[in-house]
Every structure is written in structure tokens, then in C-alpha cells.
Design a protein around this motif. Structure first.
Motif, PDB file in Angstrom:
ATOM      1  N   ALA A 168       0.884  -1.075  -0.004  1.00 31.04           N
ATOM      2  CA  ALA A 168       0.205  -0.018  -0.076  1.00 31.04           C
ATOM      3  C   ALA A 168       0.889   1.142  -0.009  1.00 31.04           C
ATOM      4  CB  ALA A 168      -0.863   0.105   1.416  1.00 31.04           C
ATOM      5  N   ALA A 169       1.954   1.278   0.855  1.00 22.85           N
ATOM      6  CA  ALA A 169       2.722   2.529   0.838  1.00 22.85           C
ATOM      7  C   ALA A 169       3.570   2.640  -0.353  1.00 22.85           C
ATOM      8  CB  ALA A 169       3.783   2.399   1.861  1.00 22.85           C
ATOM      9  N   LEU A 170       4.080   1.635  -1.117  1.00 22.96           N
ATOM     10  CA  LEU A 170       4.986   1.974  -2.156  1.00 22.96           C
ATOM     11  C   LEU A 170       4.025   2.248  -3.357  1.00 22.96           C
ATOM     12  CD1 LEU A 170       7.734  -0.790  -1.865  1.00 22.96           C
ATOM     13  CD2 LEU A 170       7.866   1.526  -1.534  1.00 22.96           C
ATOM     14  N   GLY A 171       2.908   1.608  -3.351  1.00 26.23           N
ATOM     15  CA  GLY A 171       1.777   2.033  -4.239  1.00 26.23           C
ATOM     16  C   GLY A 171       1.342   3.501  -4.245  1.00 26.23           C
ATOM     17  N   ALA A 172       1.211   3.904  -3.148  1.00 28.18           N
ATOM     18  CA  ALA A 172       0.848   5.185  -2.963  1.00 28.18           C
ATOM     19  C   ALA A 172       1.972   6.088  -3.347  1.00 28.18           C
ATOM     20  CB  ALA A 172       0.642   5.619  -1.178  1.00 28.18           C
ATOM     21  N   LEU A 173       3.287   5.856  -3.088  1.00 27.90           N
ATOM     22  CA  LEU A 173       4.516   6.336  -3.471  1.00 27.90           C
ATOM     23  C   LEU A 173       4.340   6.639  -5.003  1.00 27.90           C
ATOM     24  CD1 LEU A 173       6.938   8.215  -2.652  1.00 27.90           C
ATOM     25  CD2 LEU A 173       8.197   5.801  -2.638  1.00 27.90           C
ATOM     26  N   CYS A 174       4.200   5.357  -5.577  1.00 22.33           N
ATOM     27  CA  CYS A 174       4.382   5.503  -6.945  1.00 22.33           C
ATOM     28  C   CYS A 174       3.332   6.290  -7.851  1.00 22.33           C
ATOM     29  CB  CYS A 174       4.143   3.962  -7.789  1.00 22.33           C
ATOM     30  SG  CYS A 174       5.600   2.991  -7.508  1.00 22.33           S
ATOM     31  N   LEU A 175       2.026   6.617  -7.230  1.00 23.04           N
ATOM     32  CA  LEU A 175       0.983   7.251  -7.686  1.00 23.04           C
ATOM     33  C   LEU A 175       1.509   8.730  -7.224  1.00 23.04           C
ATOM     34  CD1 LEU A 175      -2.154   5.399  -6.591  1.00 23.04           C
ATOM     35  CD2 LEU A 175      -1.593   5.919  -9.011  1.00 23.04           C
ATOM     36  N   ALA A 176       1.926   9.285  -6.224  1.00 16.50           N
ATOM     37  CA  ALA A 176       2.122  10.555  -5.842  1.00 16.50           C
ATOM     38  C   ALA A 176       3.309  10.833  -6.634  1.00 16.50           C
ATOM     39  CB  ALA A 176       2.507  10.463  -4.199  1.00 16.50           C
ATOM     40  N   THR A 177       4.174   9.919  -7.014  1.00 16.24           N
ATOM     41  CA  THR A 177       5.409  10.547  -7.850  1.00 16.24           C
ATOM     42  C   THR A 177       5.356  10.256  -9.312  1.00 16.24           C
ATOM     43  OG1 THR A 177       6.518   8.354  -7.606  1.00 16.24           O
ATOM     44  CG2 THR A 177       7.043   9.943  -5.669  1.00 16.24           C
ATOM     45  N   GLY A 178       4.187   9.899  -9.857  1.00 12.35           N
ATOM     46  CA  GLY A 178       3.699   9.703 -11.429  1.00 12.35           C
ATOM     47  C   GLY A 178       4.718   8.486 -11.799  1.00 12.35           C
ATOM     48  N   GLN A 179       5.161   7.549 -10.947  1.00 11.08           N
ATOM     49  CA  GLN A 179       6.136   6.623 -11.474  1.00 11.08           C
ATOM     50  C   GLN A 179       5.268   5.301 -11.679  1.00 11.08           C
ATOM     51  OE1 GLN A 179       9.793   6.076  -9.488  1.00 11.08           O
ATOM     52  NE2 GLN A 179      10.050   8.124  -9.036  1.00 11.08           N
TER      53      GLN A 179
END
Length: 140
Positions: free
Chosen positions: A43-54
Motif C-alpha cells: 500500500a505504501a509503495l503503491g501510494a508513493l508510485c501514484l504520488a510521484t507519477g512513476q
């Protein structure tokens, strides 16, 4: 930022995981504890990918990338299953110390499997890690 800053930040988070995992898994089934931890990571890494556009970067992964990353994920699962079992009966400081012998194995695997070259001073450092791990786990 330089890779050293990211590596040191990783070390801080890794140290926190040992203490928090030991506290959080007390009295719990080790596999269930590792599974919950994994779900939080996803969940945390998914949110990070979404937030950074990666997120779109996943489409660019080759079959080779997918294969090796999948094997890495399986190795991580094995590592965590063993780690949580060790934390159930051992102290966080001792378990984390022996776990960090992975540094030695990475050096050996990197040299033998990836063709990375380590100098004599580098190998001395690897040896000192072994000695340090022994001293940190020794009950004298």
C-alpha cells in the motif's frame, strides 16, 4: 541526493523495522505478522508510485526485469518468513546482526555471480563485518 544519503536513510528504516517487527509480532503468528507487514508495504509503495507519477514505469519493465524482480520478491518473502521466526525467539539486536551477514553474502555473490570487483581493502571490510557480527552476538 547522493546514493550514500539514500543508503543511510535505508539503514535507519531497516533498524526501525527490526525493533518494530519484534514488538509488533510478540504473541502473533509469524507468517500472519509478515503478511500484514507486506500488505502495508504494498500500500505504501503503491501510494508513493501514484504520488510521484512513476506508476506508468511498470509498463516499461521487460520480461527479464519481471523475472528477476519476481525472484527477488520470492527471496524477500523467504527472508521475512525466517526473520519473523527468528524474532519470535531471539532478541532484535542479535537477530538483526546475524541478518546483516547478508552484507557478506552480497559481496561474495556480487563478485562470483555479477563479476563485481572488490579490492583487498573491500574484502578486509567484509571480514570485519563477520568479526563484528560474531562479537555482537557472542554471549560472553
Amino acid at each position: 541526493m547522493a546514493w550514500q544519503v539514500w543508503a543511510l536513510a535505508s539503514a535507519v528504516f531497516t533498524a526501525m523495522t527490526a525493533v518494530l517487527a519484534r514488538a509488533g509480532s510478540a504473541g502473533a503468528d509469524t507468517d500472519a505478522a509478515a503478511f500484514l507487514r507486506s500488505m502495508v508495504i504494498v500500500a505504501a509503495l503503491g501510494a508513493l508510485c501514484l504520488a510521484t507519477g512513476q506508476w506508468q514505469g511498470l509498463r516499461a519493465l521487460s520480461g527479464r526485469n519481471l523475472g528477476y524482480l519476481s525472484l527477488s520478491g520470492l527471496a524477500t518473502a523467504g527472508s521475512w518468513a525466517c526473520y519473523f521466526r527468528a524474532l519470535k525467539v531471539g532478541g532484535a539486536a542479535q537477530v538483526a546482526t546475524l541478518n546483516k551477514l547478508s552484507i557478506v553474502l552480497v559481496a561474495v555473490f556480487g563478485a562470483t555471480l555479477l563479476g563485481e570487483r572488490l579490492s583487498g581493502v573491500n574484502w578486509l571490510g567484509v571480514g570485519l563485518v563477520v568479526v563484528g557480527a560474531y562479537l555482537l552476538t557472542w554471549r560472553g
